[in-house]
Each structure stands twice: as structure tokens, then as C-alpha cells.
Design an enzyme around this catalytic site. Structure first.
Site, PDB file in Angstrom:
ATOM      1  N   ARG A   1      91.095  44.421 -88.321  1.00 19.53           N
ATOM      2  CA  ARG A   1      91.141  43.200 -89.137  1.00 19.53           C
ATOM      3  C   ARG A   1      90.558  43.406 -90.531  1.00 19.53           C
ATOM      4  NH1 ARG A   1      89.830  40.375 -84.119  1.00 19.53           N
ATOM      5  NH2 ARG A   1      91.799  39.639 -83.298  1.00 19.53           N
TER       6      ARG A   1
ATOM      7  N   LYS B   1      96.986  44.674-104.620  1.00 20.10           N
ATOM      8  CA  LYS B   1      98.309  44.457-104.013  1.00 20.10           C
ATOM      9  C   LYS B   1      98.619  45.677-103.149  1.00 20.10           C
ATOM     10  CE  LYS B   1     100.788  41.383-107.144  1.00 20.10           C
ATOM     11  NZ  LYS B   1     101.911  41.261-108.114  1.00 20.10           N
TER      12      LYS B   1
ATOM     13  N   GLU C   1     103.868  51.424-118.141  1.00 17.98           N
ATOM     14  CA  GLU C   1     102.925  50.373-117.744  1.00 17.98           C
ATOM     15  C   GLU C   1     101.767  50.282-118.745  1.00 17.98           C
ATOM     16  OE1 GLU C   1     103.482  48.326-115.167  1.00 17.98           O
ATOM     17  OE2 GLU C   1     104.849  49.382-113.822  1.00 17.98           O
TER      18      GLU C   1
ATOM     19  N   LYS D   1      93.950  44.992-117.047  1.00 21.14           N
ATOM     20  CA  LYS D   1      94.354  44.620-115.683  1.00 21.14           C
ATOM     21  C   LYS D   1      93.207  43.908-114.963  1.00 21.14           C
ATOM     22  CE  LYS D   1      96.898  45.172-111.724  1.00 21.14           C
ATOM     23  NZ  LYS D   1      97.915  45.855-110.990  1.00 21.14           N
TER      24      LYS D   1
ATOM     25  N   GLU E   1      98.079  35.764-107.933  1.00 20.74           N
ATOM     26  CA  GLU E   1      99.283  35.436-108.700  1.00 20.74           C
ATOM     27  C   GLU E   1      99.732  33.993-108.449  1.00 20.74           C
ATOM     28  OE1 GLU E   1     101.855  38.916-108.968  1.00 20.74           O
ATOM     29  OE2 GLU E   1     103.562  37.602-109.275  1.00 20.74           O
TER      30      GLU E   1
ATOM     31  N   ARG F   1      98.686  36.392-113.667  1.00 16.85           N
ATOM     32  CA  ARG F   1      98.986  37.727-113.139  1.00 16.85           C
ATOM     33  C   ARG F   1     100.477  38.029-113.224  1.00 16.85           C
ATOM     34  NH1 ARG F   1      96.250  40.982-108.063  1.00 16.85           N
ATOM     35  NH2 ARG F   1      97.497  42.858-108.347  1.00 16.85           N
TER      36      ARG F   1
ATOM     37  N   ASN G   1     104.358  41.313-114.624  1.00 22.94           N
ATOM     38  CA  ASN G   1     105.726  41.605-114.181  1.00 22.94           C
ATOM     39  C   ASN G   1     106.691  41.732-115.356  1.00 22.94           C
ATOM     40  OD1 ASN G   1     104.887  41.498-111.511  1.00 22.94           O
ATOM     41  ND2 ASN G   1     105.249  39.295-111.368  1.00 22.94           N
TER      42      ASN G   1
ATOM     43  N   HIS H   1     109.960  43.626-115.122  1.00 23.65           N
ATOM     44  CA  HIS H   1     110.204  43.950-113.710  1.00 23.65           C
ATOM     45  C   HIS H   1     111.447  43.269-113.134  1.00 23.65           C
ATOM     46  CE1 HIS H   1     106.313  45.821-114.056  1.00 23.65           C
ATOM     47  NE2 HIS H   1     106.303  46.190-112.785  1.00 23.65           N
TER      48      HIS H   1
ATOM     49  N   HIS I   1     114.081  45.500-111.800  1.00 28.09           N
ATOM     50  CA  HIS I   1     114.429  45.458-110.378  1.00 28.09           C
ATOM     51  C   HIS I   1     115.952  45.597-110.202  1.00 28.09           C
ATOM     52  CE1 HIS I   1     114.279  44.168-106.155  1.00 28.09           C
ATOM     53  NE2 HIS I   1     115.377  43.493-106.450  1.00 28.09           N
TER      54      HIS I   1
ATOM     55  N   HIS J   1     110.477  53.929-110.957  1.00 32.90           N
ATOM     56  CA  HIS J   1     110.051  52.536-111.185  1.00 32.90           C
ATOM     57  C   HIS J   1     109.608  52.322-112.641  1.00 32.90           C
ATOM     58  CE1 HIS J   1     108.297  48.613-110.532  1.00 32.90           C
ATOM     59  NE2 HIS J   1     107.135  49.052-110.994  1.00 32.90           N
TER      60      HIS J   1
END
Ligand code: GLY
Length: 365
Positions: A120, A142, A184, A226, A236, A241, A245, A248, A252, A266
Site C-alpha cells: 500500500r 506522476k 522539455e 517544475k 493537476e 500543472r 502539457n 502534448h 500525442h 516523445h
């Protein structure tokens, strides 16, 4: 040593940045080890860095069993998650133990997710070895694996207990990966820091040539940005946040069109996506055309794709918008876009007309 705090209340941690830090990891982690082993998960391309890390931990009296996974995106799978969690249980990991993720975004995301569910939730340490992981994925918690339905769809927010960044490990990173990570870095300037984008324009060549001061500044500044954004909006939820993106959503679509493969990394997709986001903003009259040209020129100058053709994508606008509809950012039938009023002035727009996006993309082929 530069230390950047990520201020998240009980989940706060430091990002430490120093050339040669890998060889000092043992002394830094010894207090959290409390005499317990610290398992390391890494990939098959990182054996030299792993040896340095194991030696450093051994010198501090820390036992460090190593689990080596195949390099590459396919490692972020249910199968690898199962075998990794089985291995960690065999090692007798308990909730108060630490586990090290030594690698790029794939290792960091997988180990982060595994440790979020193991017993957990146990502690994990990020030691990122790619520029992309150093300036983005290792910070902010993330974590995810991929599923049949798409990338990063199964995951959790799980913050590391510390992030150790050794810029020297970039000396052995292939130039293509360095460039992809650099997208980035430039992103932080484009989001809300025009001064940093100007610094990128002036110093990118030095960074790619291996200049330690340029690399240290780029990493420190990016991590600082960041950390600030994550502290403001950890999960987010407020839109802050989401600024991360930028590029992105367009990116994507390009990644999907190229099969999420080595055809387009990426970071390369993000670069082309940022150029498209600025070009679209300019076409809609939201952003000066000169700013969009400046973004594309800089990305081109460092060898990153600045649009569809450079990304090797020939698909039409409808096809690309079709890919966007499978983006995990889709919410209630709308797709949030990051648009720009200028360099350093990115904002979230949830009302973008996808027909206009498709028509715009057709002009970019
Ligand atoms: N890579 C985007 C984020 O961490 O939110």
C-alpha cells in the site's frame, strides 16, 4: 550541490543536483536506509551507472540487490509490473523501505507505480539518467504503466522521497535522446518564462556540446520551474500543472500516427507539438506570428522537428484530430489545448474547435 525543495506538505522532498552525485548516493541515502537494503531497479543499458551506484551504496554499508529490466517503452507493462512487484516482495521490502529507480522515464514511471501499490505504498528514490527524466518525469510524482487502450492510463500520484540528479550521466546519453529531453527544457521558457527561452536560444549550442555550466543551469532552472508548478497544483486540478502539457496534445497525435515508436521519440513529438501549438495560436490571431516563427526556428536550430513534415507525419488533419480524441486529457467530450499569447504566455483553452484544428493541420502538411 544545488538543492531544490518540492513543497508538498507531508509529501515534500528535495531534488539534489550535482555533477558526480551518483558516486555520492550512498552517503546521502544512508540515513534513510537505517541499515536496511535498498533495492535498485534499472535497465539493461545502464550497467556502468548501476555499478557506480552499487559501489557508492556498498561504501556506505547499504546492501543493494539489482533488478535489471529491458530498456524501452514496452517495459511499462502489466507483465513487468507483476514481475517487479513479485521481485520486490521476494526481497522482503516493507512499507518503510526505500527502492531506487535508476533510469529514464520508463524506469521512473514503472518503479514509481510499483512502489505506490507495494504494501500500500513504500518509499522510492528517483535517480534519473536522461535529460527528459531529470527535468520532467522524475519530479512531481506522476507514475504509470501503459495499457492496450493507451499510454500512461494506469497509474497513481506517488511522490519520491528524494531525487538525485547527476548531470554527468548525460555524457553517455545518445545525442538524439539529449535533444528529445531538451524539448522539455525549452518548454519551461515557452510556458511562462520568456527570459529563460532567450537563455535557451543563446546557450543551447553550449549545452549540446557538453558545457557543464550550461547543463547545470538548464537542469536547475527547469527543475525549479517544475517544483513551483507541482507545488501549486500537485494533482493537476486547477489548470496550473496542465501548463506542463504544452505541445502534448498535438504531440500525442503525432506519436499515435507514428505508432508510439522510435520513429518519433516523445520529446521530439513534444517539440513538433509546441511548434504547432504556437503556429495554431498565431493562425487564430492569438499570438504574434513572429513568436511562432521564433519557436520553430529555435527547435530547428537544435535539430528538433518543428512541425508535421519534420516529424515525418503526412496524415491529414481529420486523422490527427481523431488521434487526439483518444488522448487521456479528453474530459466530458472536450479536449483542453495549451495555446499561447506569445513566448512565455501559455494558457489553457477548453473551447478549441476541433474542426479548426483539423483545417489548420491540413495547411501544415
Ligand atoms: N510531465 C507533466 C507533468 O508532470 O505534469
Amino acid at each position: 550541490m544545488t538543492t531544490i525543495p518540492v513543497a508538498l506538505g507531508a509529501r515534500s522532498y528535495d531534488v539534489r543536483i550535482e555533477p558526480g552525485l551518483l558516486a555520492r548516493a550512498g552517503e546521502i541515502l544512508a540515513p534513510s536506509s537505517r541499515g536496511r537494503p535498498i533495492p535498485i531497479i534499472t535497465d539493461a543499458n545502464l550497467s556502468a551507472h548501476c555499478e557506480t551506484l552499487v559501489a557508492s551504496l556498498a561504501a556506505a554499508g547499504i546492501v543493494a540487490p539489482v533488478h535489471t529490466l529491458p530498456a524501452g517503452e514496452s517495459t511499462k507493462s502489466w507483465a513487468q509490473l507483476e514481475s517487479l512487484t513479485d521481485w520486490l516482495l521476494e526481497q522482503g521490502v516493507v512499507r518503510s523501505d526505500h527502492v531506487i529507480a535508476l533510469g529514464g522515464g520508463v524506469i521512473g514511471d514503472l518503479v514509481g507505480f510499483a512502489t505506490s501499490i507495494l504494501k500500500r505504498g513504500c518509499h522510492f528514490v528517483q535517480i534519473p539518467t536522461t535529460l527528459l527524466a531529470q527535468v520532467d518525469s522524475s519530479v512531481g510524482g506522476k507514475t504509470a504503466i501503459n495499457s492496450k487502450a493507451g499510454k500512461n492510463l494506469i497509474g497513481a500520484f506517488h511522490q519520491p522521497s528524494i531525487v538525485l540528479i547527476d548531470p554527468q550521466v548525460l555524457d553517455t546519453l545518445p545525442q538524439r535522446d539529449l535533444r528529445a529531453g531538451y524539448a522539455e527544457v525549452a518548454k519551461y521558457g515557452l510556458i511562462d518564462d520568456a527570459g529563460f527561452f532567450a537563455w535557451c536560444e543563446e546557450n543551447a549550442a553550449a549545452l549540446f556540446a557538453g558545457d557543464p555550466a550550461a547543463r547545470a543551469h538548464a537542469i536547475g532552472h527547469s527543475v525549479g520551474a517544475k517544483a513551483r508548478i507541482v507545488a501549486a497544483d500537485e494533482r493537476e486540478t486547477t489548470g496550473t500543472r496542465a501548463l506542463l502539457n504544452l505541445g502534448h496534445t498535438f504531440g500525442h497525435a503525432l506519436e499515435a500516427e507514428t505508432g508510439f515508436s522510435d520513429r518519433l521519440l516523445h520529446g521530439e513529438a513534444v517539440a513538433a507539438g509546441m511548434a504547432l501549438a504556437f503556429a495554431f495560436s498565431a493562425e487564430q490571431g492569438l499570438c504574434p506570428a513572429g513568436d511562432a516563427r521564433r519557436v520553430a526556428a529555435h527547435l530547428r536550430a537544435v535539430g528538433l522537428p518543428d512541425g508535421l513534415a519534420a516529424a515525418g507525419v503526412t496524415a491529414d488533419g481529420q486523422t490527427l484530430v481523431g488521434h487526439m480524441l483518444h488522448d487521456k486529457k479528453m474530459e466530458g467530450g472536450t479536449l483542453p489545448f495549451l495555446l499561447a499569447k506569445g513566448i512565455g504566455q501559455t494558457y489553457l483553452d477548453k473551447t478549441v474547435d476541433l474542426e479548426k484544428v483539423a483545417a489548420f493541420l491540413d495547411t501544415q502538411r
